[in-house]
Design a protein around this motif. Structure first.
Motif, PDB file in Angstrom:
ATOM      1  N   THR A   5      21.285  57.833   7.230  1.00  0.00           N
ATOM      2  CA  THR A   5      20.604  56.684   7.804  1.00  0.00           C
ATOM      3  C   THR A   5      19.835  55.963   6.704  1.00  0.00           C
ATOM      4  N   TYR A   6      20.147  54.711   6.500  1.00  0.00           N
ATOM      5  CA  TYR A   6      19.510  53.878   5.474  1.00  0.00           C
ATOM      6  C   TYR A   6      18.632  52.828   6.128  1.00  0.00           C
ATOM      7  N   GLN A   7      17.595  52.427   5.423  1.00  0.00           N
ATOM      8  CA  GLN A   7      16.843  51.245   5.800  1.00  0.00           C
ATOM      9  C   GLN A   7      17.476  50.101   5.000  1.00  0.00           C
ATOM     10  N   VAL A   8      17.895  49.042   5.680  1.00  0.00           N
ATOM     11  CA  VAL A   8      18.650  47.972   5.039  1.00  0.00           C
ATOM     12  C   VAL A   8      17.843  46.675   5.084  1.00  0.00           C
ATOM     13  N   PHE A   9      17.696  46.059   3.912  1.00  0.00           N
ATOM     14  CA  PHE A   9      17.074  44.750   3.795  1.00  0.00           C
ATOM     15  C   PHE A   9      18.147  43.744   3.412  1.00  0.00           C
ATOM     16  N   GLN A  10      18.008  42.525   3.911  1.00  0.00           N
ATOM     17  CA  GLN A  10      18.962  41.472   3.576  1.00  0.00           C
ATOM     18  C   GLN A  10      18.236  40.352   2.862  1.00  0.00           C
ATOM     19  N   ALA A  11      18.878  39.810   1.819  1.00  0.00           N
ATOM     20  CA  ALA A  11      18.276  38.729   1.046  1.00  0.00           C
ATOM     21  C   ALA A  11      19.379  37.807   0.526  1.00  0.00           C
ATOM     22  N   ARG A  12      18.968  36.640   0.099  1.00  0.00           N
ATOM     23  CA  ARG A  12      19.892  35.651  -0.449  1.00  0.00           C
ATOM     24  C   ARG A  12      19.366  35.197  -1.808  1.00  0.00           C
ATOM     25  N   LEU A  13      20.235  35.164  -2.807  1.00  0.00           N
ATOM     26  CA  LEU A  13      19.880  34.735  -4.157  1.00  0.00           C
ATOM     27  C   LEU A  13      20.640  33.464  -4.482  1.00  0.00           C
ATOM     28  N   THR A  14      19.897  32.380  -4.664  1.00  0.00           N
ATOM     29  CA  THR A  14      20.512  31.111  -5.017  1.00  0.00           C
ATOM     30  C   THR A  14      19.555  30.314  -5.884  1.00  0.00           C
ATOM     31  N   TYR A  15      20.099  29.498  -6.732  1.00  0.00           N
ATOM     32  CA  TYR A  15      19.326  28.599  -7.593  1.00  0.00           C
ATOM     33  C   TYR A  15      20.287  27.563  -8.155  1.00  0.00           C
ATOM     34  N   THR A  16      19.755  26.591  -8.874  1.00  0.00           N
ATOM     35  CA  THR A  16      20.588  25.603  -9.541  1.00  0.00           C
ATOM     36  C   THR A  16      20.665  25.974 -11.018  1.00  0.00           C
ATOM     37  N   PRO A  51      16.243  56.509   2.329  1.00  0.00           N
ATOM     38  CA  PRO A  51      16.963  55.696   1.348  1.00  0.00           C
ATOM     39  C   PRO A  51      17.036  54.235   1.783  1.00  0.00           C
ATOM     40  N   VAL A  52      16.969  53.345   0.783  1.00  0.00           N
ATOM     41  CA  VAL A  52      16.916  51.908   1.054  1.00  0.00           C
ATOM     42  C   VAL A  52      18.081  51.206   0.363  1.00  0.00           C
ATOM     43  N   LEU A  53      18.724  50.307   1.100  1.00  0.00           N
ATOM     44  CA  LEU A  53      19.782  49.466   0.565  1.00  0.00           C
ATOM     45  C   LEU A  53      19.361  48.007   0.674  1.00  0.00           C
ATOM     46  N   LEU A  54      19.834  47.209  -0.261  1.00  0.00           N
ATOM     47  CA  LEU A  54      19.607  45.763  -0.229  1.00  0.00           C
ATOM     48  C   LEU A  54      20.962  45.087  -0.146  1.00  0.00           C
ATOM     49  N   ARG A  55      21.181  44.342   0.917  1.00  0.00           N
ATOM     50  CA  ARG A  55      22.392  43.534   1.037  1.00  0.00           C
ATOM     51  C   ARG A  55      22.049  42.159   0.483  1.00  0.00           C
ATOM     52  N   LEU A  56      22.464  41.928  -0.743  1.00  0.00           N
ATOM     53  CA  LEU A  56      22.105  40.704  -1.461  1.00  0.00           C
ATOM     54  C   LEU A  56      23.282  39.746  -1.459  1.00  0.00           C
ATOM     55  N   LYS A  57      23.060  38.597  -0.839  1.00  0.00           N
ATOM     56  CA  LYS A  57      24.082  37.557  -0.780  1.00  0.00           C
ATOM     57  C   LYS A  57      23.855  36.638  -1.984  1.00  0.00           C
ATOM     58  N   LYS A  58      24.714  36.784  -3.012  1.00  0.00           N
ATOM     59  CA  LYS A  58      24.546  36.039  -4.257  1.00  0.00           C
ATOM     60  C   LYS A  58      25.390  34.777  -4.248  1.00  0.00           C
ATOM     61  N   GLN A  59      24.794  33.684  -4.714  1.00  0.00           N
ATOM     62  CA  GLN A  59      25.475  32.394  -4.785  1.00  0.00           C
ATOM     63  C   GLN A  59      26.553  32.434  -5.869  1.00  0.00           C
ATOM     64  N   ARG A  60      27.717  31.890  -5.578  1.00  0.00           N
ATOM     65  CA  ARG A  60      28.771  31.722  -6.584  1.00  0.00           C
ATOM     66  C   ARG A  60      28.787  30.266  -7.010  1.00  0.00           C
ATOM     67  N   PHE A  61      29.092  30.033  -8.272  1.00  0.00           N
ATOM     68  CA  PHE A  61      29.126  28.690  -8.830  1.00  0.00           C
ATOM     69  C   PHE A  61      30.492  28.418  -9.443  1.00  0.00           C
ATOM     70  N   TYR A  62      30.870  27.137  -9.453  1.00  0.00           N
ATOM     71  CA  TYR A  62      32.141  26.705 -10.038  1.00  0.00           C
ATOM     72  C   TYR A  62      31.857  25.624 -11.071  1.00  0.00           C
ATOM     73  N   CYS A  63      32.399  25.805 -12.273  1.00  0.00           N
ATOM     74  CA  CYS A  63      32.241  24.814 -13.342  1.00  0.00           C
ATOM     75  C   CYS A  63      33.478  23.917 -13.357  1.00  0.00           C
ATOM     76  N   LYS A  64      33.269  22.618 -13.177  1.00  0.00           N
ATOM     77  CA  LYS A  64      34.377  21.668 -13.163  1.00  0.00           C
ATOM     78  C   LYS A  64      34.960  21.449 -14.558  1.00  0.00           C
ATOM     79  N   VAL A  65      34.182  21.736 -15.601  1.00  0.00           N
ATOM     80  CA  VAL A  65      34.626  21.493 -16.976  1.00  0.00           C
ATOM     81  C   VAL A  65      35.610  22.575 -17.434  1.00  0.00           C
ATOM     82  N   CYS A  66      35.222  23.849 -17.293  1.00  0.00           N
ATOM     83  CA  CYS A  66      36.076  24.942 -17.776  1.00  0.00           C
ATOM     84  C   CYS A  66      36.911  25.581 -16.666  1.00  0.00           C
ATOM     85  N   ASP A  67      36.728  25.125 -15.429  1.00  0.00           N
ATOM     86  CA  ASP A  67      37.496  25.619 -14.286  1.00  0.00           C
ATOM     87  C   ASP A  67      37.284  27.116 -14.065  1.00  0.00           C
TER      88      ASP A  67
END
Length: 92
Positions: A5-16, A51-67
């Motif tokens: 049995t885990y204690q689960v935290f959820q978070a989101r990581l995003t920035y520019t 025990p503790v788990l972190l469900r981290l939703k990480k932002q994905r980025f796309y570069c138009k220059v290098c594809d």
């Protein structure tokens, strides 16, 4: 999860991002755009003997220059790793 049995935290990581991590081009005129998310489950250790788990939703980025795509990063965990740096330091 696996009989534990885990204690689960959820978070989101995003920035520019200021530049592309792959080619280094500056993010001017929206050359690097947000492109979905990736969820990582990170082991953080124990809080009050549970025990503790972190469900981290990480932002994905796309570069138009290098594809190329890259994911938001944090000092909490190394790239391509699912064990927090705090646990690694306790082990060391």
């Amino acid at each position: 999860m696996n009989g534990v049995t885990y204690q689960v935290f959820q978070a989101r990581l995003t920035y520019t991002p200021k530049a592309c991590e792959k080619c280094g081009v500056k993010n001017e005129n929206h050359s690097v755009i947000k492109h979905g998310t990736k969820t990582s489950t990170i082991k953080l250790g124990y809080i009050i003997f549970q025990p503790v788990l972190l469900r981290l939703k990480k932002q994905r980025f796309y570069c138009k220059v290098c594809d190329q795509m890259f994911t938001a990063s944090t000092s909490l965990v190394d790239k391509h790793c699912y064990i927090s740096n705090l646990i690694k330091s306790h082990i060391a």
